[in-house]
Design an enzyme around this catalytic site. Structure first.
Site, PDB file in Angstrom:
ATOM      1  N   ILE A  12       0.838  -1.202   0.000  1.00 29.62           N
ATOM      2  CA  ILE A  12       0.000   0.000   0.000  1.00 29.62           C
ATOM      3  C   ILE A  12       0.874   1.253   0.000  1.00 29.62           C
ATOM      4  O   ILE A  12       0.585   2.232  -0.681  1.00 29.62           O
ATOM      5  CB  ILE A  12      -0.958  -0.010   1.213  1.00 29.62           C
ATOM      6  CG1 ILE A  12      -1.820  -1.281   1.196  1.00 29.62           C
ATOM      7  CG2 ILE A  12      -1.859   1.234   1.212  1.00 29.62           C
ATOM      8  CD1 ILE A  12      -2.584  -1.542   2.465  1.00 29.62           C
ATOM      9  N   ASP A  31      12.295   2.765   4.845  1.00 35.68           N
ATOM     10  CA  ASP A  31      11.856   1.371   4.893  1.00 35.68           C
ATOM     11  C   ASP A  31      13.060   0.496   5.253  1.00 35.68           C
ATOM     12  O   ASP A  31      14.184   0.744   4.804  1.00 35.68           O
ATOM     13  CB  ASP A  31      11.299   0.955   3.508  1.00 35.68           C
ATOM     14  CG  ASP A  31      10.372  -0.256   3.578  1.00 35.68           C
ATOM     15  OD1 ASP A  31       9.207  -0.144   3.160  1.00 35.68           O
ATOM     16  OD2 ASP A  31      10.827  -1.315   4.062  1.00 35.68           O
ATOM     17  N   LEU A  33      13.160  -2.587   4.367  1.00 39.47           N
ATOM     18  CA  LEU A  33      13.122  -3.610   3.298  1.00 39.47           C
ATOM     19  C   LEU A  33      12.953  -5.019   3.862  1.00 39.47           C
ATOM     20  O   LEU A  33      13.279  -6.008   3.190  1.00 39.47           O
ATOM     21  CB  LEU A  33      14.354  -3.509   2.393  1.00 39.47           C
ATOM     22  CG  LEU A  33      14.523  -2.156   1.674  1.00 39.47           C
ATOM     23  CD1 LEU A  33      15.711  -2.219   0.699  1.00 39.47           C
ATOM     24  CD2 LEU A  33      13.250  -1.738   0.929  1.00 39.47           C
ATOM     25  N   ASP A  50      15.398   1.567  10.354  1.00 37.30           N
ATOM     26  CA  ASP A  50      14.319   1.118  11.233  1.00 37.30           C
ATOM     27  C   ASP A  50      13.616   2.320  11.873  1.00 37.30           C
ATOM     28  O   ASP A  50      14.281   3.281  12.287  1.00 37.30           O
ATOM     29  CB  ASP A  50      14.909   0.216  12.339  1.00 37.30           C
ATOM     30  CG  ASP A  50      13.811  -0.477  13.134  1.00 37.30           C
ATOM     31  OD1 ASP A  50      13.596  -1.665  12.940  1.00 37.30           O
ATOM     32  OD2 ASP A  50      13.142   0.240  13.909  1.00 37.30           O
ATOM     33  N   PHE A  72       3.267   3.519   7.454  1.00 40.96           N
ATOM     34  CA  PHE A  72       2.804   2.191   7.037  1.00 40.96           C
ATOM     35  C   PHE A  72       3.582   1.081   7.731  1.00 40.96           C
ATOM     36  O   PHE A  72       3.093  -0.014   7.901  1.00 40.96           O
ATOM     37  CB  PHE A  72       3.009   1.993   5.522  1.00 40.96           C
ATOM     38  CG  PHE A  72       2.118   2.805   4.642  1.00 40.96           C
ATOM     39  CD1 PHE A  72       2.584   3.947   3.995  1.00 40.96           C
ATOM     40  CD2 PHE A  72       0.806   2.418   4.427  1.00 40.96           C
ATOM     41  CE1 PHE A  72       1.771   4.684   3.145  1.00 40.96           C
ATOM     42  CE2 PHE A  72      -0.020   3.151   3.573  1.00 40.96           C
ATOM     43  CZ  PHE A  72       0.463   4.282   2.932  1.00 40.96           C
ATOM     44  N   ALA A  73       4.839   1.354   8.083  1.00 39.78           N
ATOM     45  CA  ALA A  73       5.762   0.297   8.508  1.00 39.78           C
ATOM     46  C   ALA A  73       5.233  -0.440   9.728  1.00 39.78           C
ATOM     47  O   ALA A  73       5.085   0.149  10.804  1.00 39.78           O
ATOM     48  CB  ALA A  73       7.132   0.907   8.812  1.00 39.78           C
ATOM     49  N   SER A 116      -6.467  -0.466  10.955  1.00 42.66           N
ATOM     50  CA  SER A 116      -7.099  -1.637  10.352  1.00 42.66           C
ATOM     51  C   SER A 116      -8.508  -1.835  10.891  1.00 42.66           C
ATOM     52  O   SER A 116      -8.765  -1.584  12.069  1.00 42.66           O
ATOM     53  CB  SER A 116      -6.264  -2.888  10.681  1.00 42.66           C
ATOM     54  OG  SER A 116      -6.984  -4.064  10.399  1.00 42.66           O
ATOM     55  N   TYR A 140      -2.019  -8.541  16.558  1.00 43.03           N
ATOM     56  CA  TYR A 140      -1.848  -7.557  15.466  1.00 43.03           C
ATOM     57  C   TYR A 140      -2.887  -6.454  15.594  1.00 43.03           C
ATOM     58  O   TYR A 140      -2.550  -5.271  15.614  1.00 43.03           O
ATOM     59  CB  TYR A 140      -1.988  -8.249  14.105  1.00 43.03           C
ATOM     60  CG  TYR A 140      -2.313  -7.290  12.979  1.00 43.03           C
ATOM     61  CD1 TYR A 140      -3.623  -7.142  12.519  1.00 43.03           C
ATOM     62  CD2 TYR A 140      -1.321  -6.512  12.398  1.00 43.03           C
ATOM     63  CE1 TYR A 140      -3.931  -6.253  11.501  1.00 43.03           C
ATOM     64  CE2 TYR A 140      -1.620  -5.622  11.374  1.00 43.03           C
ATOM     65  CZ  TYR A 140      -2.938  -5.497  10.936  1.00 43.03           C
ATOM     66  OH  TYR A 140      -3.234  -4.605   9.933  1.00 43.03           O
ATOM     67  N   LYS A 144      -2.736  -2.176  16.619  1.00 41.32           N
ATOM     68  CA  LYS A 144      -3.330  -1.066  15.872  1.00 41.32           C
ATOM     69  C   LYS A 144      -4.243  -0.234  16.786  1.00 41.32           C
ATOM     70  O   LYS A 144      -4.189   0.998  16.788  1.00 41.32           O
ATOM     71  CB  LYS A 144      -4.128  -1.603  14.678  1.00 41.32           C
ATOM     72  CG  LYS A 144      -3.267  -2.267  13.612  1.00 41.32           C
ATOM     73  CD  LYS A 144      -2.270  -1.303  13.009  1.00 41.32           C
ATOM     74  CE  LYS A 144      -1.502  -1.913  11.845  1.00 41.32           C
ATOM     75  NZ  LYS A 144      -0.522  -0.961  11.258  1.00 41.32           N
ATOM     76  N   PHE A 168     -10.152  -1.724   5.283  1.00 41.88           N
ATOM     77  CA  PHE A 168     -10.803  -3.008   5.134  1.00 41.88           C
ATOM     78  C   PHE A 168      -9.883  -3.874   4.274  1.00 41.88           C
ATOM     79  O   PHE A 168      -8.661  -3.847   4.504  1.00 41.88           O
ATOM     80  CB  PHE A 168     -12.242  -2.785   4.636  1.00 41.88           C
ATOM     81  CG  PHE A 168     -13.115  -2.317   5.791  1.00 41.88           C
ATOM     82  CD1 PHE A 168     -12.903  -1.074   6.394  1.00 41.88           C
ATOM     83  CD2 PHE A 168     -14.079  -3.142   6.331  1.00 41.88           C
ATOM     84  CE1 PHE A 168     -13.657  -0.649   7.486  1.00 41.88           C
ATOM     85  CE2 PHE A 168     -14.851  -2.723   7.427  1.00 41.88           C
ATOM     86  CZ  PHE A 168     -14.626  -1.484   7.999  1.00 41.88           C
TER      87      PHE A 168
HETATM   88  C1  WQD Z   1     -10.506 -12.877   3.531  1.00 44.02           C
HETATM   89  C2  WQD Z   1     -11.552 -13.975   3.441  1.00 44.02           C
HETATM   90  C3  WQD Z   1     -11.043 -15.885   4.796  1.00 44.02           C
HETATM   91  C4  WQD Z   1      -7.469 -17.032   2.521  1.00 44.02           C
HETATM   92  C5  WQD Z   1      -7.517  -8.862   6.239  1.00 44.02           C
HETATM   93  C6  WQD Z   1      -6.237  -8.484   6.891  1.00 44.02           C
HETATM   94  C7  WQD Z   1      -6.509  -7.599   8.079  1.00 44.02           C
HETATM   95  C8  WQD Z   1      -7.353  -6.405   7.679  1.00 44.02           C
HETATM   96  C9  WQD Z   1      -8.631  -6.894   7.017  1.00 44.02           C
HETATM   97  C10 WQD Z   1      -5.723  -4.651   7.187  1.00 44.02           C
HETATM   98  C11 WQD Z   1     -11.853 -14.608   4.790  1.00 44.02           C
HETATM   99  C12 WQD Z   1     -11.023 -16.245   3.320  1.00 44.02           C
HETATM  100  C13 WQD Z   1      -8.596 -16.361   2.934  1.00 44.02           C
HETATM  101  C14 WQD Z   1      -7.578 -18.375   2.074  1.00 44.02           C
HETATM  102  C15 WQD Z   1      -9.943 -18.290   2.464  1.00 44.02           C
HETATM  103  N1  WQD Z   1      -6.708  -5.490   6.826  1.00 44.02           N
HETATM  104  N2  WQD Z   1      -9.813 -16.978   2.902  1.00 44.02           N
HETATM  105  N3  WQD Z   1      -8.826 -18.943   2.054  1.00 44.02           N
HETATM  106  O1  WQD Z   1      -8.978 -12.159   7.334  1.00 44.02           O
HETATM  107  O2  WQD Z   1     -10.483 -10.497   6.128  1.00 44.02           O
HETATM  108  O3  WQD Z   1      -8.258  -9.759   7.082  1.00 44.02           O
HETATM  109  O4  WQD Z   1      -8.255  -7.717   5.922  1.00 44.02           O
HETATM  110  O5  WQD Z   1      -5.168  -4.580   8.217  1.00 44.02           O
HETATM  111  O6  WQD Z   1      -5.263  -7.219   8.576  1.00 44.02           O
HETATM  112  O7  WQD Z   1      -5.612  -9.674   7.268  1.00 44.02           O
HETATM  113  O8  WQD Z   1      -8.360 -11.237   5.057  1.00 44.02           O
HETATM  114  O9  WQD Z   1      -7.602 -12.259   2.955  1.00 44.02           O
HETATM  115  O10 WQD Z   1      -7.097 -13.470   5.147  1.00 44.02           O
HETATM  116  O11 WQD Z   1      -9.421 -13.411   4.295  1.00 44.02           O
HETATM  117  O12 WQD Z   1     -11.060 -18.838   2.453  1.00 44.02           O
HETATM  118  O13 WQD Z   1      -6.585 -19.051   1.682  1.00 44.02           O
HETATM  119  O14 WQD Z   1     -11.045 -15.031   2.618  1.00 44.02           O
HETATM  120  O15 WQD Z   1     -11.666 -16.915   5.563  1.00 44.02           O
HETATM  121  O16 WQD Z   1     -13.226 -14.956   4.828  1.00 44.02           O
HETATM  122  P1  WQD Z   1      -9.109 -10.978   6.445  1.00 44.02           P
HETATM  123  P2  WQD Z   1      -8.018 -12.625   4.342  1.00 44.02           P
END
Ligand code: WQD
Length: 327
Positions: A12, A31, A33, A50, A72-73, A116, A140, A144, A168
């Site tokens: 992002i 960053d 990296l 860092d 973002f880091a 988040s 995590y 946040k 999201f």
């Molecule tokens: C999405 C959907 C899984 C992988 C993420 C970030 C979180 C936050 C919100 C920023 C879920 C399903 C996934 C797979 C699957 N964003 N899935 N098989 O859990 O909504 O959270 O967005 O901070 O930090 O992690 O994202 O992509 O893991 O899952 O069925 O191999 O896809 O169950 O319903 P999630 P995700």
């Protein structure tokens, strides 16, 4: 009028750096990296280090005339955060406190923070508004939520003003296919689906198809990374105009199921996505999508891209860049 972008070599962050520079803004990327790639920042100034290195942050601010920052880091793997919590407390929380102390010493008072929607845990109501209870369900997510509160205290004690953007589900790639997500850094649904469709990993494990949703799979609010980057640019301008500290949900307000993502990929990629249904993943909320009213009223932000563009740009990126930005 330079913007310091920590983590700007990441997914992002690199899209935000490009948007700022395309608008003629001066940026400097900071960053380590650890998860980012130097190639993703193109020819933007890049300092490797860092965020906890207060002396280095101070030098960057002085050398580049930094007037605001986007942070973002952070580590972002929910599962890893439960297995290695100290890594997340130190990097995400302690690292941010060191960063803010250095920024304040350099006279920087405007900060956009990468938060988040996971701070809401399993929301009781959808669409999710900013007044929903903050009830993190992972280390995590707790980092946040904690940082949002600490940044508000910095506002009270030191005059820091922040916009905390509660993302999201970020997805997709740049519209010109120049940068995108690196699937080696992500276990999120869309890069997993792309890799499986390209035959480069085992079938997608669909975590549950027995949920009380239209097709039995979980629903999420997928937001294009370019729309997300735009929210950061608008946040910088909002703070520059004197805007008060605020937390904002960044989502489209539309929900898409796991099978919606898979079927859309098959339609747009003219491919078959190999899948297998497996038991539910612990901690997965059934349905999560945003109410974007407040971010629209505050920043004038609205999403431009829908799921089709998210999938089309992700498909084009991953099918032409199997090794990510390194390709
Ligand atoms: C999405 C959907 C899984 C992988 C993420 C970030 C979180 C936050 C919100 C920023 C879920 C399903 C996934 C797979 C699957 N964003 N899935 N098989 O859990 O909504 O959270 O967005 O901070 O930090 O992690 O994202 O992509 O893991 O899952 O069925 O191999 O896809 O169950 O319903 P999630 P995700």
């Amino acid at each position: 009028m330079t913007v310091l972008v920590t983590g700007g070599a990441g997914y992002i962050g690199s899209h935000t750096v490009r948007q700022l520079r395309n608008l003629g803004r001066d940026v400097v990327v900071f960053d380590n990296l650890d998860m980012g790639f130097a190639g993703a920042v193109m020819d933007a100034p890049l300092v490797i280090g860092d965020v906890a290195d207060e002396a280095l942050v101070g030098r960057i601010c002085a050398d580049h005339g930094v007037t605001s920052a986007i942070h973002f880091a952070a580590h972002k793997n929910v599962g890893e955060s439960m297995a290695q919590p100290s890594k997340y407390w130190h990097n995400n929380v302690d690292g941010t406190v060191h960063l803010v102390d250095a920024l304040l010493r350099a006279g920087v008072r405007d900060l956009v923070f990468s938060s988040s929607c996971s701070v809401y845990g399993t929301p009781e109501n959808v669409p999710v508004t900013e007044s929903a209870p903050v009830q993190p369900e992972s280390v995590y997510a707790e980092t946040k939520a904690m940082m949002e509160r600490i940044l508000r205290w910095y506002g009270t004690t030191s005059g820091l003003r922040t916009v905390s953007l509660r993302y999201f589900n970020a997805a997709g790639a740049s519209l010109d296919n120049v940068i995108g997500e690196d699937w080696s850094q992500s276990a999120n649904l869309i890069p997993v689906v792309m890799k499986a469709a390209l035959g480069l990993r085992p079938p997608v494990q669909v975590f549950g198809n027995d949920y009380p949703t239209a097709d039995g799979t979980c629903v999420r609010d997928y937001i294009h990374v370019e729309d997300l980057a735009d929210a950061h640019v608008r946040s910088i301008d909002y703070l520059a105009a004197g805007g008060a500290t605020v937390g904002l949900n960044v989502g489209t307000g539309l929900g898409s199921s796991v099978l919606d993502v898979i079927r859309t990929t098959e339609r747009i990629g003219e491919c078959t996505v190999p899948i297998e249904f497996v038991p539910r993943r612990e901690g997965d909320p059934i349905t999560v999508f945003a109410d974007p009213t407040v971010i629209n009223e505050t920043l004038g932000w609205k999403p431009v891209h829908g799921l089709d563009t998210i999938i089309a740009t992700a498909w084009k990126w991953h099918s032409t860049h199997p090794d990510g930005i390194r390709t």
